[in-house]
Design a protein around this motif. Structure first.
Motif, PDB file in Angstrom:
ATOM      1  N   THR A  11       0.814  -1.218   0.000  1.00 50.86           N
ATOM      2  CA  THR A  11       0.000   0.000   0.000  1.00 50.86           C
ATOM      3  C   THR A  11       0.849   1.271   0.000  1.00 50.86           C
ATOM      4  OG1 THR A  11      -0.082  -0.162   2.403  1.00 50.86           O
ATOM      5  CG2 THR A  11      -1.916  -1.127   1.193  1.00 50.86           C
ATOM      6  N   GLY A  12       2.174   1.120  -0.077  1.00 50.42           N
ATOM      7  CA  GLY A  12       3.061   2.283  -0.010  1.00 50.42           C
ATOM      8  C   GLY A  12       3.253   2.928  -1.378  1.00 50.42           C
ATOM      9  N   GLU A  13       4.127   3.922  -1.420  1.00 50.55           N
ATOM     10  CA  GLU A  13       4.349   4.680  -2.664  1.00 50.55           C
ATOM     11  C   GLU A  13       4.861   3.773  -3.779  1.00 50.55           C
ATOM     12  OE1 GLU A  13       6.557   8.333  -2.130  1.00 50.55           O
ATOM     13  OE2 GLU A  13       4.665   9.258  -1.510  1.00 50.55           O
ATOM     14  N   ILE A  14       5.735   2.840  -3.429  1.00 48.29           N
ATOM     15  CA  ILE A  14       6.236   1.906  -4.444  1.00 48.29           C
ATOM     16  C   ILE A  14       5.268   0.727  -4.566  1.00 48.29           C
ATOM     17  CG2 ILE A  14       8.110   0.315  -5.015  1.00 48.29           C
ATOM     18  CD1 ILE A  14      10.070   2.214  -3.761  1.00 48.29           C
ATOM     19  N   ARG A  36      -0.160  -3.294   7.608  1.00 50.44           N
ATOM     20  CA  ARG A  36      -0.879  -3.246   8.890  1.00 50.44           C
ATOM     21  C   ARG A  36      -2.290  -2.675   8.794  1.00 50.44           C
ATOM     22  NH1 ARG A  36       3.694   0.171  11.698  1.00 50.44           N
ATOM     23  NH2 ARG A  36       3.305   1.191   9.704  1.00 50.44           N
ATOM     24  N   ARG A  37      -2.472  -1.677   7.947  1.00 54.71           N
ATOM     25  CA  ARG A  37      -3.787  -1.006   7.934  1.00 54.71           C
ATOM     26  C   ARG A  37      -4.784  -1.729   7.027  1.00 54.71           C
ATOM     27  NH1 ARG A  37      -1.303   4.863   6.982  1.00 54.71           N
ATOM     28  NH2 ARG A  37       0.400   3.542   6.262  1.00 54.71           N
ATOM     29  N   ASP A  55       1.543  -7.652  10.404  1.00 49.46           N
ATOM     30  CA  ASP A  55       2.719  -6.855  10.758  1.00 49.46           C
ATOM     31  C   ASP A  55       3.964  -7.710  10.527  1.00 49.46           C
ATOM     32  OD1 ASP A  55       4.742  -5.427  12.185  1.00 49.46           O
ATOM     33  OD2 ASP A  55       3.183  -4.483  13.395  1.00 49.46           O
ATOM     34  N   ILE A  56       4.979  -7.146   9.895  1.00 48.17           N
ATOM     35  CA  ILE A  56       6.191  -7.952   9.660  1.00 48.17           C
ATOM     36  C   ILE A  56       6.930  -8.254  10.966  1.00 48.17           C
ATOM     37  CG2 ILE A  56       6.554  -7.354   7.234  1.00 48.17           C
ATOM     38  CD1 ILE A  56       8.709  -5.323   8.200  1.00 48.17           C
ATOM     39  N   LEU A  75       8.814  -4.925   0.603  1.00 49.14           N
ATOM     40  CA  LEU A  75       8.810  -3.457   0.498  1.00 49.14           C
ATOM     41  C   LEU A  75       8.544  -2.774   1.835  1.00 49.14           C
ATOM     42  CD1 LEU A  75       6.476  -3.051  -2.657  1.00 49.14           C
ATOM     43  CD2 LEU A  75       8.966  -3.006  -2.638  1.00 49.14           C
ATOM     44  N   THR A 113      13.724  -4.330  -1.998  1.00 51.46           N
ATOM     45  CA  THR A 113      14.093  -2.969  -2.407  1.00 51.46           C
ATOM     46  C   THR A 113      14.951  -2.350  -1.314  1.00 51.46           C
ATOM     47  OG1 THR A 113      12.016  -2.170  -1.511  1.00 51.46           O
ATOM     48  CG2 THR A 113      12.159  -2.324  -3.905  1.00 51.46           C
ATOM     49  N   SER A 114      16.232  -2.327  -1.559  1.00 49.39           N
ATOM     50  CA  SER A 114      17.148  -1.584  -0.698  1.00 49.39           C
ATOM     51  C   SER A 114      17.070  -0.123  -1.144  1.00 49.39           C
ATOM     52  CB  SER A 114      18.552  -2.164  -0.824  1.00 49.39           C
ATOM     53  OG  SER A 114      19.432  -1.498   0.039  1.00 49.39           O
ATOM     54  N   TYR A 143      18.440   6.001   8.287  1.00 45.13           N
ATOM     55  CA  TYR A 143      17.896   5.268   7.135  1.00 45.13           C
ATOM     56  C   TYR A 143      19.027   4.587   6.355  1.00 45.13           C
ATOM     57  CZ  TYR A 143      15.282   4.532   2.757  1.00 45.13           C
ATOM     58  OH  TYR A 143      14.697   3.981   1.641  1.00 45.13           O
ATOM     59  N   LYS A 147      19.539   0.610   6.011  1.00 45.31           N
ATOM     60  CA  LYS A 147      19.502  -0.012   4.679  1.00 45.31           C
ATOM     61  C   LYS A 147      20.747  -0.878   4.466  1.00 45.31           C
ATOM     62  CE  LYS A 147      15.690   0.748   2.489  1.00 45.31           C
ATOM     63  NZ  LYS A 147      14.808  -0.412   2.320  1.00 45.31           N
ATOM     64  N   VAL A 173      12.350   7.991  -5.205  1.00 45.33           N
ATOM     65  CA  VAL A 173      11.241   7.636  -6.079  1.00 45.33           C
ATOM     66  C   VAL A 173      10.230   8.784  -6.071  1.00 45.33           C
ATOM     67  CG1 VAL A 173       9.416   5.939  -6.473  1.00 45.33           C
ATOM     68  CG2 VAL A 173      11.612   5.211  -5.520  1.00 45.33           C
TER      69      VAL A 173
HETATM   70  N1  LIG Z   1      10.183   6.048  -1.687  1.00 46.56           N
HETATM   71  C1  LIG Z   1      11.464   6.152  -2.017  1.00 46.56           C
HETATM   72  O1  LIG Z   1      11.924   7.223  -2.441  1.00 46.56           O
HETATM   73  C2  LIG Z   1      12.377   4.947  -1.911  1.00 46.56           C
HETATM   74  C3  LIG Z   1      13.649   5.017  -2.520  1.00 46.56           C
HETATM   75  C4  LIG Z   1      14.491   3.915  -2.439  1.00 46.56           C
HETATM   76  C5  LIG Z   1      14.092   2.787  -1.758  1.00 46.56           C
HETATM   77  N2  LIG Z   1      12.861   2.750  -1.160  1.00 46.56           N
HETATM   78  C6  LIG Z   1      12.488   1.538  -0.423  1.00 46.56           C
HETATM   79  O2  LIG Z   1      11.369   0.913  -1.043  1.00 46.56           O
HETATM   80  C7  LIG Z   1      10.548   0.284  -0.040  1.00 46.56           C
HETATM   81  C8  LIG Z   1       9.114   0.776  -0.159  1.00 46.56           C
HETATM   82  O3  LIG Z   1       9.130   2.181   0.021  1.00 46.56           O
HETATM   83  P1  LIG Z   1       7.806   3.071  -0.088  1.00 46.56           P
HETATM   84  O4  LIG Z   1       8.240   4.407  -0.555  1.00 46.56           O
HETATM   85  O5  LIG Z   1       6.752   2.362  -0.827  1.00 46.56           O
HETATM   86  O6  LIG Z   1       7.418   3.195   1.447  1.00 46.56           O
HETATM   87  P2  LIG Z   1       6.053   3.763   2.071  1.00 46.56           P
HETATM   88  O7  LIG Z   1       5.301   4.560   1.074  1.00 46.56           O
HETATM   89  O8  LIG Z   1       6.429   4.408   3.356  1.00 46.56           O
HETATM   90  O9  LIG Z   1       5.215   2.433   2.365  1.00 46.56           O
HETATM   91  C9  LIG Z   1       5.600   1.527   3.359  1.00 46.56           C
HETATM   92  C10 LIG Z   1       4.711   0.308   3.286  1.00 46.56           C
HETATM   93  O10 LIG Z   1       5.114  -0.607   4.318  1.00 46.56           O
HETATM   94  C11 LIG Z   1       3.982  -0.937   5.119  1.00 46.56           C
HETATM   95  N3  LIG Z   1       4.491  -1.210   6.475  1.00 46.56           N
HETATM   96  C12 LIG Z   1       5.176  -0.369   7.283  1.00 46.56           C
HETATM   97  N4  LIG Z   1       5.473  -0.971   8.437  1.00 46.56           N
HETATM   98  C13 LIG Z   1       4.972  -2.230   8.356  1.00 46.56           C
HETATM   99  C14 LIG Z   1       4.955  -3.334   9.246  1.00 46.56           C
HETATM  100  N5  LIG Z   1       5.493  -3.266  10.465  1.00 46.56           N
HETATM  101  N6  LIG Z   1       4.364  -4.486   8.836  1.00 46.56           N
HETATM  102  C15 LIG Z   1       3.783  -4.573   7.607  1.00 46.56           C
HETATM  103  N7  LIG Z   1       3.777  -3.558   6.731  1.00 46.56           N
HETATM  104  C16 LIG Z   1       4.356  -2.388   7.107  1.00 46.56           C
HETATM  105  C17 LIG Z   1       3.059   0.273   5.008  1.00 46.56           C
HETATM  106  O11 LIG Z   1       1.689  -0.008   5.288  1.00 46.56           O
HETATM  107  P3  LIG Z   1       1.086   0.090   6.802  1.00 46.56           P
HETATM  108  O12 LIG Z   1       1.601   1.371   7.365  1.00 46.56           O
HETATM  109  O13 LIG Z   1      -0.390   0.026   6.602  1.00 46.56           O
HETATM  110  O14 LIG Z   1       1.621  -1.101   7.521  1.00 46.56           O
HETATM  111  C18 LIG Z   1       3.230   0.583   3.519  1.00 46.56           C
HETATM  112  O15 LIG Z   1       2.457  -0.326   2.745  1.00 46.56           O
HETATM  113  C19 LIG Z   1      11.224   0.590   1.300  1.00 46.56           C
HETATM  114  O16 LIG Z   1      12.084  -0.469   1.644  1.00 46.56           O
HETATM  115  C20 LIG Z   1      12.050   1.828   1.001  1.00 46.56           C
HETATM  116  O17 LIG Z   1      13.145   1.955   1.861  1.00 46.56           O
HETATM  117  C21 LIG Z   1      11.989   3.806  -1.232  1.00 46.56           C
END
Ligand SMILES: NC(=O)c1ccc[n+]([C@@H]2O[C@H](COP(=O)([O-])OP(=O)(O)OC[C@H]3O[C@@H](n4cnc5c(N)ncnc54)[C@H](OP(=O)(O)O)[C@@H]3O)[C@@H](O)[C@H]2O)c1
Length: 330
Positions: A11-14, A36-37, A55-56, A75, A113-114, A143, A147, A173
């Motif tokens: 459900t996150g940005e990626i 989680r949500r 929850d992970i 992710l 995804t690191s 962070y 990572k 991203v």
């Molecule tokens: N965005 C960037 O610019 C970027 C760049 C490089 C790498 N990355 C990496 O790509 C990955 C995904 O990033 P993103 O941008 O999509 O992150 P995000 O938008 O913050 O989304 C995080 C996701 O993880 C879930 N989550 C968080 N804690 C959790 C838990 N304890 N158990 C289960 N689910 C959990 C969240 O949903 P809930 O809160 O509902 O649990 C959400 O679906 C991450 O590893 C990030 O470090 C991101």
């Protein structure tokens, strides 16, 4: 091929773009997402995806998730959190996912995804940086440190297993569905109505520092395409892949895109600020992101293009423009 793919953090940005790419892939038949949500995949028109709330940090939930999957995509992560909260979820939760996947019978591949941040913001980083440079993290930036630690955990948890491990290292991203970069601008955190009014007034533009550090951006759909390739490839070797849009941007480009007034600051000032912050006994977590401005980490993406067959459709500049267009319209 008929693949069942488990995805943490769908459900996150990626995550959203990743599920959309997997939904469209003919070889992916089932996707099981966990975060989680509460979340309803049908509300997005997704037909192959089922969602489990979990929850992970809960090893039983993770065991249950990965048991039914051919490929696990991890992710779930806390990007903007306190050092302690993020450490618990990112280190302990990520270890759960890696160990559960390595221990389960069915999964044959792990895609994680690191981040570019895993390399760390070191002045002696080569530029551009390739995947054979060891990830060293930066201890002063939670962070980046986490990572790098997660990549070490992944190597440790999967050593001796037959899992094919793909590690993608995206830069920042962005795009219309990944607005964290724009949301980080203080003036964009005002309520929508107030923001619209302040934009209409003849106010001076807020200053935006540019220490001369170049920046890469990657579009969420291009990251999703890279993840889908890592999930389905039958020819690319397992290993690490840098993921970034073509071309470089300056911080001035970013500031201008969001209506700020770029101000060139000496690079030495950014380094000095970072060093002062690193020595403070208590630093608000958000300030630790300033370390990212001290050294440029520009990635070479030829490995992903040559081996994974990844073709980003958006340059760094296109991605910034698409993001700015989306946020400046609201
Ligand atoms: N965005 C960037 O610019 C970027 C760049 C490089 C790498 N990355 C990496 O790509 C990955 C995904 O990033 P993103 O941008 O999509 O992150 P995000 O938008 O913050 O989304 C995080 C996701 O993880 C879930 N989550 C968080 N804690 C959790 C838990 N304890 N158990 C289960 N689910 C959990 C969240 O949903 P809930 O809160 O509902 O649990 C959400 O679906 C991450 O590893 C990030 O470090 C991101």
């Amino acid at each position: 091929m008929s693949l069942t793919v488990a995805v943490t953090g769908p459900t996150g940005e990626i995550g959203i773009s990743t599920i959309e790419a997997l939904e469209q892939h003919p070889e992916v038949t089932t996707i099981i997402g966990m975060a989680r949500r509460p979340f309803d995949p049908a509300a997005r028109g997704w037909t192959k995806t089922v969602y489990r709330q979990g929850d992970i940090l809960d090893r039983d939930a993770v065991d249950g998730l990965v048991a039914d999957a051919d490929v696990v995509v991890h992710l779930a992560f806390i990007i903007m959190g306190s050092r302690d909260e993020s450490a618990r979820i990112n280190l302990e939760g990520t270890r759960n996912v890696f160990e559960a996947t390595a221990a389960a019978q069915r999964p044959r591949r792990m895609v994680y995804t690191s981040s570019v941040a895993a390399y760390g913001y070191h002045p002696d980083n080569p530029s551009p940086i390739t995947e054979d440079v060891p990830v060293r993290g930066s201890a002063e930036h939670y962070y980046s440190e986490q990572k790098a630690a997660c990549e070490a955990t992944l190597a440790d948890a999967t050593a001796g297993s037959s899992l094919e491990v793909f590690v993608l290292r995206p830069c920042i991203v962005a795009g219309p569905k990944a607005t964290a970069l724009a949301d980080a601008m203080p003036w964009n955190r005002l309520p929508d109505g107030v923001r619209r009014i302040t934009r209409a007034l003849p106010l001076p533009k807020p200053p935006f520092p540019d220490p001369g550090t170049p920046l890469q951006l990657v579009h969420h759909d291009d990251v999703a395409a890279a993840i889908a390739l890592a999930v389905t490839t039958t020819s690319a070797p397992a290993g690490a892949y840098n993921i970034a849009g073509d071309g470089l941007l300056s911080m001035s480009d970013v500031g201008e895109a969001f209506g700020a007034r770029p101000v060139k600051v000496p690079h030495l000032a950014a380094v000095a600020t970072s060093e002062v912050i690193a020595r403070l006994p208590f630093v608000p977590f958000a300030l630790e992101w300033l370390h990212a401005g001290r050294a440029s980490v520009v990635m070479d993406t030829s490995k992903a293009k040559e081996h994974l067959g990844w073709r980003p459709e958006h340059t760094s500049a296109d991605t910034l423009a698409a993001l700015a267009d989306a946020v400046n319209r609201t």
